[in-house]
Design a protein around this motif. Sequence first.
Motif, PDB file in Angstrom:
ATOM      1  N   ARG A   1       0.836  -1.189   0.000  1.00 51.74           N
ATOM      2  CA  ARG A   1       0.000   0.000   0.000  1.00 51.74           C
ATOM      3  C   ARG A   1       0.881   1.253   0.000  1.00 51.74           C
ATOM      4  O   ARG A   1       1.887   1.305   0.706  1.00 51.74           O
ATOM      5  CB  ARG A   1      -0.831  -0.031   1.286  1.00 51.74           C
ATOM      6  N   HIS A   2       0.516   2.240  -0.809  1.00 55.55           N
ATOM      7  CA  HIS A   2       1.249   3.508  -0.818  1.00 55.55           C
ATOM      8  C   HIS A   2       0.888   4.302   0.435  1.00 55.55           C
ATOM      9  O   HIS A   2      -0.298   4.461   0.744  1.00 55.55           O
ATOM     10  CB  HIS A   2       0.870   4.360  -2.032  1.00 55.55           C
ATOM     11  N   VAL A   3       1.884   4.800   1.126  1.00 54.96           N
ATOM     12  CA  VAL A   3       1.638   5.624   2.317  1.00 54.96           C
ATOM     13  C   VAL A   3       2.654   6.771   2.357  1.00 54.96           C
ATOM     14  O   VAL A   3       3.694   6.710   1.710  1.00 54.96           O
ATOM     15  CB  VAL A   3       1.768   4.808   3.638  1.00 54.96           C
ATOM     16  N   ILE A   4       2.333   7.793   3.129  1.00 51.78           N
ATOM     17  CA  ILE A   4       3.284   8.884   3.359  1.00 51.78           C
ATOM     18  C   ILE A   4       3.618   8.860   4.845  1.00 51.78           C
ATOM     19  O   ILE A   4       2.726   8.986   5.690  1.00 51.78           O
ATOM     20  CB  ILE A   4       2.680  10.236   2.953  1.00 51.78           C
ATOM     21  N   LEU A   5       4.899   8.668   5.149  1.00 47.32           N
ATOM     22  CA  LEU A   5       5.316   8.519   6.553  1.00 47.32           C
ATOM     23  C   LEU A   5       6.312   9.599   6.933  1.00 47.32           C
ATOM     24  O   LEU A   5       7.129  10.012   6.109  1.00 47.32           O
ATOM     25  CB  LEU A   5       6.003   7.164   6.754  1.00 47.32           C
ATOM     26  N   PHE A   6       6.255  10.022   8.184  1.00 49.31           N
ATOM     27  CA  PHE A   6       7.238  10.979   8.702  1.00 49.31           C
ATOM     28  C   PHE A   6       8.265  10.232   9.536  1.00 49.31           C
ATOM     29  O   PHE A   6       7.906   9.431  10.398  1.00 49.31           O
ATOM     30  CB  PHE A   6       6.547  12.035   9.570  1.00 49.31           C
ATOM     31  N   GLN A   7       9.548  10.546   9.282  1.00 52.26           N
ATOM     32  CA  GLN A   7      10.636   9.902  10.020  1.00 52.26           C
ATOM     33  C   GLN A   7      11.441  10.976  10.752  1.00 52.26           C
ATOM     34  O   GLN A   7      11.710  12.048  10.186  1.00 52.26           O
ATOM     35  CB  GLN A   7      11.540   9.154   9.032  1.00 52.26           C
ATOM     36  N   ALA A   8      11.846  10.660  12.003  1.00 52.63           N
ATOM     37  CA  ALA A   8      12.631  11.620  12.790  1.00 52.63           C
ATOM     38  C   ALA A   8      14.031  11.742  12.210  1.00 52.63           C
ATOM     39  O   ALA A   8      14.724  10.747  12.005  1.00 52.63           O
ATOM     40  CB  ALA A   8      12.689  11.162  14.245  1.00 52.63           C
ATOM     41  N   LEU A   9      14.475  12.989  11.958  1.00 54.00           N
ATOM     42  CA  LEU A   9      15.810  13.229  11.386  1.00 54.00           C
ATOM     43  C   LEU A   9      16.878  13.254  12.467  1.00 54.00           C
ATOM     44  O   LEU A   9      18.066  13.164  12.202  1.00 54.00           O
ATOM     45  CB  LEU A   9      15.818  14.579  10.662  1.00 54.00           C
ATOM     46  N   ARG A  10      16.426  13.457  13.716  1.00 52.68           N
ATOM     47  CA  ARG A  10      17.342  13.476  14.874  1.00 52.68           C
ATOM     48  C   ARG A  10      16.506  13.132  16.092  1.00 52.68           C
ATOM     49  O   ARG A  10      15.273  12.975  15.969  1.00 52.68           O
ATOM     50  CB  ARG A  10      17.984  14.858  15.021  1.00 52.68           C
ATOM     51  N   GLU A  11      17.136  13.019  17.248  1.00 50.38           N
ATOM     52  CA  GLU A  11      16.350  12.777  18.469  1.00 50.38           C
ATOM     53  C   GLU A  11      15.470  14.015  18.724  1.00 50.38           C
ATOM     54  O   GLU A  11      15.947  15.149  18.623  1.00 50.38           O
ATOM     55  CB  GLU A  11      17.277  12.526  19.653  1.00 50.38           C
ATOM     56  N   ILE A  12      14.202  13.778  19.044  1.00 48.53           N
ATOM     57  CA  ILE A  12      13.277  14.887  19.307  1.00 48.53           C
ATOM     58  C   ILE A  12      12.900  14.830  20.783  1.00 48.53           C
ATOM     59  O   ILE A  12      12.432  13.804  21.273  1.00 48.53           O
ATOM     60  CB  ILE A  12      12.012  14.790  18.420  1.00 48.53           C
ATOM     61  N   GLY A  13      13.152  15.935  21.487  1.00 49.34           N
ATOM     62  CA  GLY A  13      12.951  15.954  22.942  1.00 49.34           C
ATOM     63  C   GLY A  13      11.513  16.226  23.341  1.00 49.34           C
ATOM     64  O   GLY A  13      10.660  16.513  22.493  1.00 49.34           O
ATOM     65  N   PRO A  14      11.232  16.167  24.662  1.00 46.11           N
ATOM     66  CA  PRO A  14       9.886  16.426  25.169  1.00 46.11           C
ATOM     67  C   PRO A  14       9.437  17.860  24.876  1.00 46.11           C
ATOM     68  O   PRO A  14      10.251  18.789  24.931  1.00 46.11           O
ATOM     69  CB  PRO A  14      10.019  16.224  26.685  1.00 46.11           C
ATOM     70  N   GLU A  15       8.187  18.003  24.554  1.00 51.97           N
ATOM     71  CA  GLU A  15       7.532  19.292  24.302  1.00 51.97           C
ATOM     72  C   GLU A  15       8.185  20.095  23.174  1.00 51.97           C
ATOM     73  O   GLU A  15       8.152  21.316  23.159  1.00 51.97           O
ATOM     74  CB  GLU A  15       7.444  20.123  25.589  1.00 51.97           C
ATOM     75  N   GLU A  16       8.812  19.383  22.246  1.00 55.31           N
ATOM     76  CA  GLU A  16       9.406  20.036  21.072  1.00 55.31           C
ATOM     77  C   GLU A  16       8.380  20.027  19.945  1.00 55.31           C
ATOM     78  O   GLU A  16       7.626  19.048  19.810  1.00 55.31           O
ATOM     79  CB  GLU A  16      10.636  19.233  20.629  1.00 55.31           C
ATOM     80  N   GLU A  17       8.348  21.076  19.155  1.00 51.39           N
ATOM     81  CA  GLU A  17       7.411  21.075  18.025  1.00 51.39           C
ATOM     82  C   GLU A  17       7.948  20.182  16.907  1.00 51.39           C
ATOM     83  O   GLU A  17       9.134  20.216  16.581  1.00 51.39           O
ATOM     84  CB  GLU A  17       7.170  22.494  17.489  1.00 51.39           C
ATOM     85  N   ILE A  18       7.059  19.377  16.350  1.00 51.29           N
ATOM     86  CA  ILE A  18       7.407  18.532  15.193  1.00 51.29           C
ATOM     87  C   ILE A  18       7.251  19.406  13.947  1.00 51.29           C
ATOM     88  O   ILE A  18       6.178  19.991  13.731  1.00 51.29           O
ATOM     89  CB  ILE A  18       6.448  17.321  15.071  1.00 51.29           C
TER      90      ILE A  18
END
Length: 254
Positions: free
Chosen positions: A199-216
Amino acid sequence: MAKQAQFRAYDLNRKKQHKIPSPPTKLSEPKLREGEWKVSKRPGVRGSKKPVKKGRTKKSAAAAVEKAPKRAADLLRCKGGEFQCLHCSAFSDEASCGTGCYKQFRREHLSQDLIDIRGPGPLGYGAFTKPGVTIPKGAWVGEYLGELRPLSPAPNSTYRFEIPSVCAVDAQSSGNWTRFINSHCRPNVKPWGETVGKRHVILFQALREIGPEEEIVFNYGARYFENAGFLCGCDAQKKAHLPQGAKQAKGRKK
Ligand SMILES: C[S@@+](CC[C@H](N)C(=O)[O-])C[C@H]1O[C@@H](n2cnc3c(N)ncnc32)[C@H](O)[C@@H]1O
């Protein structure tokens, strides 16, 4: 499909929660805009009302008319070409991969409730990690969900992602939390066009560690802002600007 509900958001300091005026409504699976597909499925180019070309028999013209999809999953199914499932690594012609892969992938990677919506702020609402949540580099953070619409040369929504040659995923009036991801010139996630369970999907992958309460955030790219007719207002630069580089979802480099 799960019942559609209204989104709730915290204010920017995460003190109080409120209901986001609807639309948008919350989706847990992609949704088909059936009416639009019935109109757009005609002989020839998708979305065109061109008559059948001379020399074509009725039969061949009928074969050229694709049936309007009945379910979102039918539309997103990979047809032709070689696609490798992100979950089981099987190629699209191998029987070992199927709908189970998609369900399992979602359960393993996307089922945790890690995100809060906050706003409205200068860029409207945004998506933030919850207090205490850390997302490791490389983790799959979310799938972009919305209404599946025919591809159009003149899109009129600023919530659209295109799956090339398939359809557009439009989260203007229905979507999941990923519709609230704002653009930033120093992004912490990146969207990829992937195949999961054929199935075709669009996924987001973290480019680095993302900390608490950080905006994506991800970089929408200059073309998005040129089409939308406004400039990027992220805080990477003092003035409103056009971002450099990034494009919308593409196949991940393996
Ligand atoms: C996909 S939505 C993101 C969620 C949106 N903030 C909301 O409240 O629904 C994209 C819209 O958010 C705003 N936006 C996001 N990032 C922006 C940026 N860097 N500069 C200016 N506007 C931005 C624009 O209005 C844009 O059309």
